[in-house]
Design a protein around this motif. Structure first.
Motif, PDB file in Angstrom:
ATOM      1  N   ASP A  46      -2.514   0.070  -0.369  1.00  0.00           N
ATOM      2  CA  ASP A  46      -1.629  -1.635  -1.306  1.00  0.00           C
ATOM      3  C   ASP A  46      -1.088  -0.730  -2.675  1.00  0.00           C
ATOM      4  N   GLY A  47      -1.783  -0.015  -2.918  1.00  0.00           N
ATOM      5  CA  GLY A  47      -1.191   0.655  -3.887  1.00  0.00           C
ATOM      6  C   GLY A  47      -2.293   0.560  -4.792  1.00  0.00           C
ATOM      7  N   GLU A  48      -3.406   0.243  -4.828  1.00  0.00           N
ATOM      8  CA  GLU A  48      -4.845   0.475  -6.190  1.00  0.00           C
ATOM      9  C   GLU A  48      -4.993   1.684  -5.749  1.00  0.00           C
ATOM     10  N   ASN A  49      -5.195   2.263  -7.308  1.00  0.00           N
ATOM     11  CA  ASN A  49      -6.393   3.267  -7.426  1.00  0.00           C
ATOM     12  C   ASN A  49      -7.603   3.769  -7.326  1.00  0.00           C
ATOM     13  N   MET A  50      -7.013   4.817  -6.800  1.00  0.00           N
ATOM     14  CA  MET A  50      -9.399   4.526  -5.804  1.00  0.00           C
ATOM     15  C   MET A  50     -10.062   5.422  -6.301  1.00  0.00           C
ATOM     16  N   ASP A  58      -1.838  10.800  -0.344  1.00  0.00           N
ATOM     17  CA  ASP A  58      -3.095  10.515  -1.080  1.00  0.00           C
ATOM     18  C   ASP A  58      -3.880  11.158   0.004  1.00  0.00           C
ATOM     19  N   ALA A  97      -7.574  -1.396  -0.127  1.00  0.00           N
ATOM     20  CA  ALA A  97      -6.527  -0.952  -1.325  1.00  0.00           C
ATOM     21  C   ALA A  97      -6.157   0.291  -1.408  1.00  0.00           C
ATOM     22  N   ALA A  98      -5.761   1.542  -0.857  1.00  0.00           N
ATOM     23  CA  ALA A  98      -5.143   2.310  -0.675  1.00  0.00           C
ATOM     24  C   ALA A  98      -4.247   2.094  -0.236  1.00  0.00           C
ATOM     25  N   ASN A 128     -11.343  -0.045   1.276  1.00  0.00           N
ATOM     26  CA  ASN A 128     -10.686   0.634   0.115  1.00  0.00           C
ATOM     27  C   ASN A 128      -9.486   1.871   1.184  1.00  0.00           C
ATOM     28  N   LYS A 139       2.685   5.288  -4.262  1.00  0.00           N
ATOM     29  CA  LYS A 139       3.288   4.441  -3.966  1.00  0.00           C
ATOM     30  C   LYS A 139       4.410   3.814  -3.891  1.00  0.00           C
ATOM     31  N   ALA A 141      -2.547   6.424  -7.378  1.00  0.00           N
ATOM     32  CA  ALA A 141      -2.225   5.601  -6.456  1.00  0.00           C
ATOM     33  C   ALA A 141      -0.594   5.603  -5.972  1.00  0.00           C
TER      34      ALA A 141
END
Length: 228
Positions: A179-183, A118, A176-177, A173, A190, A188
């Motif tokens: 934690d697997g959230e799609n930014m 990512d 969140a990234a 951000n 994983k 995302a």
């Protein structure tokens, strides 16, 4: 306080249970639990036994050194990632020492980020760090009345609040990234196994820079302890 934290860290890094470590160290699990929780103090013989068991120095176990080997470096001995020959700034060792600790630690940080699929994560981490430098530079710049404020686009009355908000956003951000959230800038994240590390692996993978990182952590937490 350092000893109980460090022996717990070493055991968990090795991936063994408290029961197994206690058996191999020749003590009861209950006693080892007390040592790890800081309820009881151990004798010197146990400190030496633990040092041999985890292949670290007694100074590291006691928090006297941030490096597993017990190494304490002078500013001249800390690797400099730059080609500059100056070992001090205007006769002062401290700025050079801190600069090396930060620069060498950033080498490890960005090396770990480079292994992450990512790439948006790199942007957010970079934004946070650049804002931190911006904040400190602007405070220094503003302290001299003759410096032209027009160097900056954001007004004097707003920049601190806006910068703090931007830093909080970047940090959120990153969290969140991880934690697997799609930014919104790719798939995302994983799997964070690319960030798996131990003090031993860091020392092995980054022999020139790991000591700087460990000292940066130690110094930073010392500063945190003074304000909490």
């Amino acid at each position: 306080m350092e000893f109980n934290r460090i022996i717990t860290l070493l055991r968990k890094e090795r991936g063994i249970t408290q029961k197994q470590a206690a058996a191999e160290l020749g003590v009861s699990q209950a006693l080892l639990s007390h040592y790890e929780k800081g309820i009881r103090e151990c004798g010197l013989d146990f400190v030496v036994r633990v040092a041999d068991y985890y292949d670290v120095s007694c100074d590291y176990l006691l928090g006297r050194s941030a490096d597993r080997s017990g190494l304490t470096l002078t500013v001249e001995e800390i690797p400099n990632p730059e080609t500059a020959k100056d070992s001090v700034y205007k006769g002062s060792v401290l700025p050079t020492l801190n600069k090396k600790l930060i620069s060498n630690s950033l080498n490890i940080l960005f090396s770990k980020l480079a292994a992450c699929p990512d790439k948006g994560l790199v942007s957010e981490v970079s934004a946070y760090l650049m804002l931190a430098v911006y904040n400190m530079f602007r405070l220094l710049y503003a302290s001299a009345p003759k410096n032209a404020e027009s160097l900056f686009r954001v007004s004097p009355g707003r920049w601190q609040g806006y910068s703090a908000a931007a830093m909080s956003t970047a940090q959120a951000n990153v969290k969140a990234a991880l934690d697997g959230e799609n930014m919104g800038n790719g798939p995302a994240l994983k799997d964070t196994s690319c960030f798996a590390m131990t003090t031993e692996s860091l020392s092995k993978d980054y022999p020139l820079y790991a000591t700087s990182l460990f000292n940066l952590i130690k110094n930073s937490e010392g500063r945190i302890d003074r304000v909490r």
